[in-house]
Design an enzyme around this catalytic site. Structure first.
Site, PDB file in Angstrom:
ATOM      1  CE  LYS A   1     -23.672  18.853 -31.049  1.00  0.00           C
ATOM      2  NZ  LYS A   1     -22.715  20.264 -31.220  1.00  0.00           N
TER       3      LYS A   1
ATOM      4  CG  HIS B   1     -18.097  21.623 -30.254  1.00  0.00           C
ATOM      5  ND1 HIS B   1     -17.899  21.844 -29.027  1.00  0.00           N
ATOM      6  CD2 HIS B   1     -19.174  22.289 -30.562  1.00  0.00           C
ATOM      7  CE1 HIS B   1     -18.746  22.671 -28.584  1.00  0.00           C
ATOM      8  NE2 HIS B   1     -19.747  22.967 -29.510  1.00  0.00           N
TER       9      HIS B   1
ATOM     10  CE  LYS C   1     -21.270  27.438 -32.048  1.00  0.00           C
ATOM     11  NZ  LYS C   1     -20.638  26.291 -31.051  1.00  0.00           N
TER      12      LYS C   1
ATOM     13  CB  CYS D   1     -24.701  23.077 -33.190  1.00  0.00           C
ATOM     14  SG  CYS D   1     -24.975  23.687 -31.568  1.00  0.00           S
TER      15      CYS D   1
ATOM     16  CG  ASP E   1     -22.402  22.347 -36.638  1.00  0.00           C
ATOM     17  OD1 ASP E   1     -21.294  23.073 -36.932  1.00  0.00           O
ATOM     18  OD2 ASP E   1     -22.805  22.036 -35.327  1.00  0.00           O
ATOM     19  CG  ASN E   2     -21.575  26.247 -36.196  1.00  0.00           C
ATOM     20  OD1 ASN E   2     -22.270  25.656 -35.493  1.00  0.00           O
ATOM     21  ND2 ASN E   2     -20.204  26.161 -35.900  1.00  0.00           N
TER      22      ASN E   2
ATOM     23  CG  ASP F   1     -20.463  20.402 -33.562  1.00  0.00           C
ATOM     24  OD1 ASP F   1     -20.641  21.792 -33.804  1.00  0.00           O
ATOM     25  OD2 ASP F   1     -20.757  19.795 -32.369  1.00  0.00           O
ATOM     26  CG  ASP F   2     -17.944  24.547 -33.229  1.00  0.00           C
ATOM     27  OD1 ASP F   2     -19.418  24.692 -33.455  1.00  0.00           O
ATOM     28  OD2 ASP F   2     -17.897  24.949 -31.970  1.00  0.00           O
TER      29      ASP F   2
ATOM     30  NE  ARG G   1     -25.455  19.455 -34.387  1.00  0.00           N
ATOM     31  CZ  ARG G   1     -24.535  19.081 -34.749  1.00  0.00           C
ATOM     32  NH1 ARG G   1     -24.901  17.577 -35.217  1.00  0.00           N
ATOM     33  NH2 ARG G   1     -23.338  19.625 -34.877  1.00  0.00           N
TER      34      ARG G   1
ATOM     35  CG  HIS H   1     -27.235  19.607 -29.548  1.00  0.00           C
ATOM     36  ND1 HIS H   1     -26.185  20.688 -29.757  1.00  0.00           N
ATOM     37  CD2 HIS H   1     -27.550  19.720 -28.117  1.00  0.00           C
ATOM     38  CE1 HIS H   1     -26.150  21.246 -28.766  1.00  0.00           C
ATOM     39  NE2 HIS H   1     -26.964  20.793 -27.896  1.00  0.00           N
TER      40      HIS H   1
END
Length: 544
Positions: A135, A226, A378, A76, A332-333, A38-39, A80, A137
């Protein structure tokens, strides 16, 4: 006796008819583990240029494939949704985040809709044990949107998203199955840390599948790295002082390593540090030490995540299933610039940085390092926002002569569903529980994993918060925000997007605008922030 068994096998095959091949080869189908972080930026893993210690991921890359042109959606929730469904995120109902923007905006309902299916809903009928840890989300306020109601046998994680490492924050719950285990304010087990817990619980699900002699699909969605950046103090101490040369120097070192690895083309210009941002030399010593400490926290979170990946690999090896398990690792990004130019700690002032009571974001300057050598972060659809590492490890499936090499074909997170269905010999349905299902947008990566260098996409699209892009062959058209001018780049010669060719090639610009508009209309991108008649205006709003 052996001849008699052979006759029975042949007879069974005849009776099974068209299903005989699938029946006989069922034990050869791979297990699949998708690890999503994540991130994390394009350059944050050692084998993609970083100075951060990631030996376990580097080892997977040495014995597998590294993709150089793999893409996510730039945010994010949309990534997903696209990963789980094989659709562009708007098609799945999550064109933005979790907010429901009403039934007049079908691309922005904030949860996975019934017009899509998940990887779990496709692989479970094919005999896979399906599990999610980490996660989620992609819909949390209604339990019917949770993993066990969307095709997964096992779930351990956070339906609402990430946002913590040591203990749940407000609005976040740690859930096992459908039951809340821990909420905000609850006393956590000693030594609890989300990164470790998500890996360890997933390992138990794998053992369960192996015991049942079933293939398994495991979606491991770390919340690392993240914000808030929280890690053990001993891990942070390892990196303190390593970033005192500043972000410009760190970025140049990563860029040089990427060139030496053969990851990027030396002819591409390195994008500059944000011209409006703070230069390292403008900071006094105390400020530099704070910025160094903030990046040390980020590096510590990254290294702890790599350590958890090592535990996953070790467990797969202990279970005797590593060779026929496809592991895919991605982000994710791009790196996250939220919070301003510099590192900020908005937690308890007296708390140690990186502790459970701190709340650290590493800021735009370090995010620019994470996204080396690309522009933006992002949210945006320039390469810094959407370019992801993708490490693929599968000893039984990736040819030995391709181990440690690069795959340079463009691919997208929408391709993971198609890959899972293909390798798992599973059927992607036209209808599911009475609902008509949107046809797959993604393409199987199997040819690329098999060692072939062939283009699998004619065109790929993006949109997020009005940021938008289309890539067709080596041409990419991209714009910032719903009112931004279109920019045109040659990805073969200028993937860092430093030389806008829109004014020189108006015909190509119009062609790609037409492609993007057609996709936007068909894929539920409209309307939300897009006003009536706006798309026609966009076609005329081109840099000259």
């Amino acid at each position: 006796m052996n001849r008699w068994k052979l006759c029975l096998t042949i007879a069974a095959g005849i009776l099974l008819g068209v299903h005989s091949k699938e029946f006989l080869n069922a034990d050869e189908r791979p297990n699949i583990v998708i690890i999503l972080v994540d991130d994390m930026g394009f350059s944050d893993v050692g084998c993609y240029g970083s100075e951060i210690s990631t030996p376990n991921l580097d080892r997977l890359a040495e014995n597998g494939l590294r993709f150089t042109q793999f893409y996510n959606t730039g945010r994010c929730c949309p990534t997903r949704a696209a990963l789980l469904t094989g659709l562009y995120s708007h098609q799945a109902g999550i064109g933005h985040m979790n907010q429901d923007k009403g039934d007049k905006r079908p691309g922005y309902r904030g949860h996975l809709l019934k017009r899509c299916v998940t990887i779990g809903e496709v692989l479970r009928p094919a005999g896979y044990l399906t599990a999610v840890t980490g996660k989620w989300h992609v819909g949390a306020s209604d339990h019917s949107w949770w993993p066990l109601q969307r095709g997964f046998d096992r779930f351990y994680g956070v339906p609402q998203g990430g946002g913590f490492y040591f203990a749940p924050t407000k609005g976040r719950d740690l859930v096992a199955g459908n039951d809340i285990q821990f909420s905000f304010g609850d006393k956590m087990p000693e030594g609890f840390y989300t990164t470790d817990a998500f890996a360890e619980q997933g390992n138990e699900f794998v053992k369960e599948a192996v015991k049942q002699e079933k293939p398994f699909f495991w979606y491991l969605a770390f919340n690392a790295p993240h914000w808030p950046l929280q890690a053990d103090q001993k891990d942070i101490e390892k990196y303190k002082g390593k970033y005192l040369e500043g972000w410009e120097a760190t970025r140049k070192a990563r860029h040089q390593k990427q060139i030496e690895l053969g990851l990027i083309d030396e002819a591409w210009d390195l994008t500059p540090q944000d011209p409006e941002g703070v230069k390292w030399s403008q900071l006094d010593q105390s400020s530099q030490e704070k910025q160094d400490l903030g990046m040390a926290c980020y590096a510590a979170v990254m290294e702890r995540m790599d350590h958890a990946v090592g535990k996953v690999v070790a467990s797969l090896e202990e279970q005797g299933v590593l060779d026929n398990t496809l592991i895919l690792f991605l982000s994710d990004n791009g790196g996250c610039a939220e919070g301003g130019d510099l590192v900020k700690n908005s937690g308890t002032p007296e708390a140690a940085w990186g502790s459970a009571d701190s709340f650290i974001r590493y800021g735009k300057a370090w995010s620019n390092v994470s996204n080396t050598p690309f522009r933006k972060h992002k949210h945006w659809n320039h390469e810094g926002g959407i370019a992801s590492p993708l490490i693929a490890h599968w000893p039984k499936g990736i040819p030995q002569h391709r181990e440690g090499t690069f795959c340079r074909q463009p691919a997208h997170v929408i391709d993971l569903m198609a890959t899972c269905a293909d390798l798992g010999q599973a059927k992607y349905p036209k209808n599911f529980y009475g609902n008509e299902i949107v046809p797959l947008a993604g393409k199987s990566l199997k040819p690329l994993l098999s060692g072939r260098e062939q283009r699998i996409h004619e065109v790929i699209f993006w949109e997020h918060e009005g940021n938008r892009a289309v890539r067709k062959g080596d041409w990419k058209l991209v714009a910032n925000g719903p009112k931004g001018k279109w920019e045109l780049y040659d990805m073969q010669n200028d993937r860092t997007e430093m030389h806008n060719l829109a004014g020189e090639k108006p015909a190509k610009v119009k062609e790609l605008i037409s492609d993007w508009e057609e996709w936007a209309k068909e894929s539920y991108v409209l309307p939300w922030i897009w006003k009536p008649g706006y798309m026609k205006a966009r076609a005329e709003h081109v840099s000259q």
